[in-house]
Design a protein around this motif. Structure first.
Motif, PDB file in Angstrom:
ATOM      1  N   PHE A 148     -31.201 -16.289  84.737  1.00  0.00           N
ATOM      2  CA  PHE A 148     -32.148 -15.466  85.497  1.00  0.00           C
ATOM      3  C   PHE A 148     -31.414 -14.578  86.479  1.00  0.00           C
ATOM      4  N   ARG A 149     -30.485 -15.151  87.222  1.00  0.00           N
ATOM      5  CA  ARG A 149     -29.746 -14.362  88.210  1.00  0.00           C
ATOM      6  C   ARG A 149     -29.011 -13.185  87.562  1.00  0.00           C
ATOM      7  N   LYS A 150     -28.369 -13.452  86.441  1.00  0.00           N
ATOM      8  CA  LYS A 150     -27.590 -12.402  85.773  1.00  0.00           C
ATOM      9  C   LYS A 150     -28.488 -11.298  85.238  1.00  0.00           C
ATOM     10  N   LEU A 151     -29.612 -11.670  84.633  1.00  0.00           N
ATOM     11  CA  LEU A 151     -30.511 -10.670  84.081  1.00  0.00           C
ATOM     12  C   LEU A 151     -31.216  -9.888  85.190  1.00  0.00           C
ATOM     13  N   TYR A 152     -31.522 -10.571  86.289  1.00  0.00           N
ATOM     14  CA  TYR A 152     -32.159  -9.888  87.414  1.00  0.00           C
ATOM     15  C   TYR A 152     -31.235  -8.805  87.961  1.00  0.00           C
ATOM     16  N   GLU A 153     -29.944  -9.083  88.024  1.00  0.00           N
ATOM     17  CA  GLU A 153     -28.980  -8.093  88.504  1.00  0.00           C
ATOM     18  C   GLU A 153     -28.944  -6.871  87.593  1.00  0.00           C
ATOM     19  N   VAL A 154     -29.220  -7.069  86.312  1.00  0.00           N
ATOM     20  CA  VAL A 154     -29.220  -5.960  85.360  1.00  0.00           C
ATOM     21  C   VAL A 154     -30.373  -5.001  85.648  1.00  0.00           C
ATOM     22  N   VAL A 155     -31.561  -5.538  85.950  1.00  0.00           N
ATOM     23  CA  VAL A 155     -32.765  -4.710  86.028  1.00  0.00           C
ATOM     24  C   VAL A 155     -33.173  -4.323  87.442  1.00  0.00           C
ATOM     25  N   LYS A 156     -32.653  -4.969  88.456  1.00  0.00           N
ATOM     26  CA  LYS A 156     -33.215  -4.817  89.807  1.00  0.00           C
ATOM     27  C   LYS A 156     -33.165  -3.385  90.342  1.00  0.00           C
ATOM     28  N   ASP A 157     -32.127  -2.616  89.973  1.00  0.00           N
ATOM     29  CA  ASP A 157     -32.000  -1.251  90.484  1.00  0.00           C
ATOM     30  C   ASP A 157     -32.687  -0.225  89.600  1.00  0.00           C
ATOM     31  N   GLY A 158     -33.228  -0.666  88.476  1.00  0.00           N
ATOM     32  CA  GLY A 158     -33.995   0.214  87.612  1.00  0.00           C
ATOM     33  C   GLY A 158     -33.137   1.105  86.731  1.00  0.00           C
ATOM     34  N   GLY A 159     -33.845   1.922  85.922  1.00  0.00           N
ATOM     35  CA  GLY A 159     -33.170   2.880  85.075  1.00  0.00           C
ATOM     36  C   GLY A 159     -32.406   2.278  83.915  1.00  0.00           C
ATOM     37  N   LYS A 160     -32.791   1.100  83.465  1.00  0.00           N
ATOM     38  CA  LYS A 160     -32.081   0.426  82.376  1.00  0.00           C
ATOM     39  C   LYS A 160     -33.024   0.153  81.197  1.00  0.00           C
ATOM     40  N   HIS A 161     -32.388  -0.081  80.054  1.00  0.00           N
ATOM     41  CA  HIS A 161     -33.142  -0.453  78.857  1.00  0.00           C
ATOM     42  C   HIS A 161     -32.714  -1.856  78.427  1.00  0.00           C
ATOM     43  N   VAL A 162     -33.706  -2.733  78.207  1.00  0.00           N
ATOM     44  CA  VAL A 162     -33.453  -4.115  77.810  1.00  0.00           C
ATOM     45  C   VAL A 162     -34.100  -4.371  76.454  1.00  0.00           C
ATOM     46  N   THR A 163     -33.365  -5.044  75.584  1.00  0.00           N
ATOM     47  CA  THR A 163     -33.897  -5.443  74.282  1.00  0.00           C
ATOM     48  C   THR A 163     -34.027  -6.959  74.238  1.00  0.00           C
ATOM     49  N   VAL A 164     -35.212  -7.448  73.914  1.00  0.00           N
ATOM     50  CA  VAL A 164     -35.466  -8.885  73.816  1.00  0.00           C
ATOM     51  C   VAL A 164     -35.676  -9.228  72.350  1.00  0.00           C
TER      52      VAL A 164
END
Length: 536
Positions: free
Chosen positions: A245-261
């Motif tokens: 959770f911590r690692k993924l939160y760091e990826v998205v917290k600042d915005g402007g990213k694309h995530v594939t689930v």
């Protein structure tokens, strides 16, 4: 249920590594709140355990440290052990083996609730909790639900969140001050690699041996791994732990990213919807990819799976149904990942989350054979949750006989982990006859504002279903799935599972219906089996 505890910082427990020895100490803490057996261990003097000395394997002879080959007077007088107890004492002394009344392998929900019951029943308990994670036991459901809705970037440190009712909670069941005393010891970031059942010995991955009187295996499961051309583990991850959770939160917290689930089950769908609903305003884009025709296809009837998928698409997620990720490669030009689907389409993403389910962790016993369920996976247990004498199993890794349904099952849900943990802990520590596990656990999920439910029993979409939906308002031209009850029936037309969609607080009624095991001659008899009144 989180207890109301005095908050302490992570420094409350101090870990020191000196040579190859591990020491754990704890500050004293005070507890408020009632009904918590952990209260009884606060304030006791801190026990310092050297739990990691040496490196000894089950079949390895110990080499004397001294180079003096001349026997001492005491050695000449020593006699071979005459009884099993003498042999164990000699072995424990020789190999520096510490002994605990209870050893708990695994640091999740089942482990926590087992410890709580042991402390309630046994005032002379000494407990060792062994976890491969750093954190003390915590709840897993908020990792794909409430933690993402905090709107506070410091959540990765505080782990505070609000539940559905608005009540403030913390992810940890207890703060770290509850662990590391004379009654309850906690070993973090260590794995059990073998269990010698006859000798009641646990072998850690650093070679340390620990003896137990009674042991609980609550090791849960490991995320399924998929191999791609890219091996960038900073951009391709699984999702199971608070550290994930911590690692993924760091990826998205600042915005402007694309995530594939990757995944359309509980984990993949809940994570997709949680990130999408809480970070859409930060320009986070999400693609969800899975091979089934709709989300939660192993649970929902086909029509409801497709409806739920449409609702997720309406919320802003780009959903790829009936699709597999063929490969993921590094794009050296822009530092992103290129995803190739099995239909030939490609797109770029910043992070890929593999949420393709878990595999029960049955790798802790090698010296002795424990029965593995060939169909469901997991360790086979009897009704009292025993795999062998004084060896219990609880949570995701337990294959148990469900008396309500008449089948053997393995369940991967929070309520089951709680209930089996409590039952195993009670049976391990009771002076009475151990009780069988007959509880019917429920589970729940909330994806979008229009997709939420509670369910109990066998809710496999492969079963025959009968659905009862609340009548739509007069101005609605098509069926709207806002509130309904779905009944799952076996070949004998007996209700074996119930899903209450948007109709909360009805699980006790649903359990009673399952327990009746009544053959339903006319399915219309189920029209009013569960009402639509509000009971959240």
């Amino acid at each position: 249920m989180i207890r109301n505890l005095t908050k302490l910082t992570k420094s409350a427990i101090l870990n020191k590594t000196i040579g190859n020895r591990f020491y754990q100490s704890s500050s004293k803490g005070s507890f408020s709140g009632n009904g918590n057996a952990f209260k009884s261990i606060v304030g006791v003097s801190v026990g310092v355990s050297a739990l990691f000395a040496g490196c000894v394997f089950l079949d390895q002879e110990k080499v004397p440290e001294s180079t003096n080959t001349t026997p001492s007077v005491d050695e000449k007088k020593s006699q071979p052990p005459k009884t099993k107890e003498d042999y164990q004492k000699k072995m424990d002394d020789e190999y520096d083996i510490e002994q605990f009344k209870y050893v708990i392998i695994g640091g999740g929900t089942a482990a926590y609730h087992a410890i709580d019951k042991i402390l309630e029943n046994d005032k002379e308990a000494t407990i060792l909790l062994i976890s491969k994670e750093y954190e003390v036991p915590y709840q897993r459901p908020p990792l794909t639900k409430s933690l993402w809705a905090t709107k506070d970037d410091n959540v990765v440190n505080t782990l505070d969140f609000s539940d559905w009712s608005g009540k403030k909670q913390n992810l940890l069941y207890e703060q770290e001050s509850a662990y590391g005393n004379e009654i309850l010891q906690f070993i973090r970031t260590k794995k059990v690699i073998d269990l010698h059942i006859d000798e009641k010995l646990v072998l850690l991955n650093d070679g340390k041996l620990i003896r137990y009187d009674k042991c609980l295996i609550a090791t849960g499961g490991e995320p399924r791994q998929l191999k791609f051309t890219s091996t960038n583990d900073k951009k391709i991850s699984t999702y199971r732990t608070v550290e994930d959770f911590r690692k993924l939160y760091e990826v998205v917290k600042d915005g402007g990213k694309h995530v594939t689930v990757l995944g359309g089950g509980f984990l993949g769908s809940e994570l997709t919807c949680a990130i999408n609903s809480n970070f859409q305003d930060k320009n986070i884009k999400i693609d969800q990819v899975f091979p089934e025709s709709g989300v939660l296809s192993t649970l929902f009837p086909d029509y409801l799976s497709k409806y739920a998928t449409e609702e997720i698409i309406k919320s802003g997620v780009n959903v790829h149904t009936g699709t597999l990720i063929k490969d993921v490669v590094d794009n050296t030009e822009n530092g992103r990942l290129t995803v190739t689907l099995n239909n030939g389409k490609t797109f770029e993403t910043d992070h890929v989350v593999v949420a393709a389910g878990i595999i029960p962790n049955t790798n802790v016993v090698k010296s002795t054979t424990l029965e593995i369920d060939p169909i469901n996976g997991g360790y086979v247990v009897n009704p009292e949750l025993q795999a062998r004498t004084d060896l219990y199993v609880a949570g995701d890794v337990a294959s148990y006989y469900d008396f309500s349904l008449g089948v053997r099952r393995r369940v991967e849900h929070h309520d089951h982990a709680r209930a089996t943990g409590e039952m195993a802990g009670s049976n391990m520590s009771t002076k009475n006859t151990p009780a069988p596990y007959t509880y019917q656990p429920f589970f729940w999920s909330d994806l979008t504002p229009g997709v939420g439910f509670e369910a109990v029993g066998n809710t496999s979409s492969k079963l025959k279903t009968f659905s009862v939906w609340e009548k739509p308002s007069s101005d609605e031209t098509k069926q709207s799935y806002t509130k309904g009850n779905i009944y799952y029936l076996n070949d004998n037309n007996t209700v074996v599972g119930v899903l209450c969609y948007g109709n909360y607080g009805k699980m006790d009624t649903a359990r009673d219906l399952i327990l009746k095991r009544r053959t339903i001659e006319d399915l219309n008899q189920l029209q009013h089996a569960i009402d639509f009144d509000e009971h959240h």
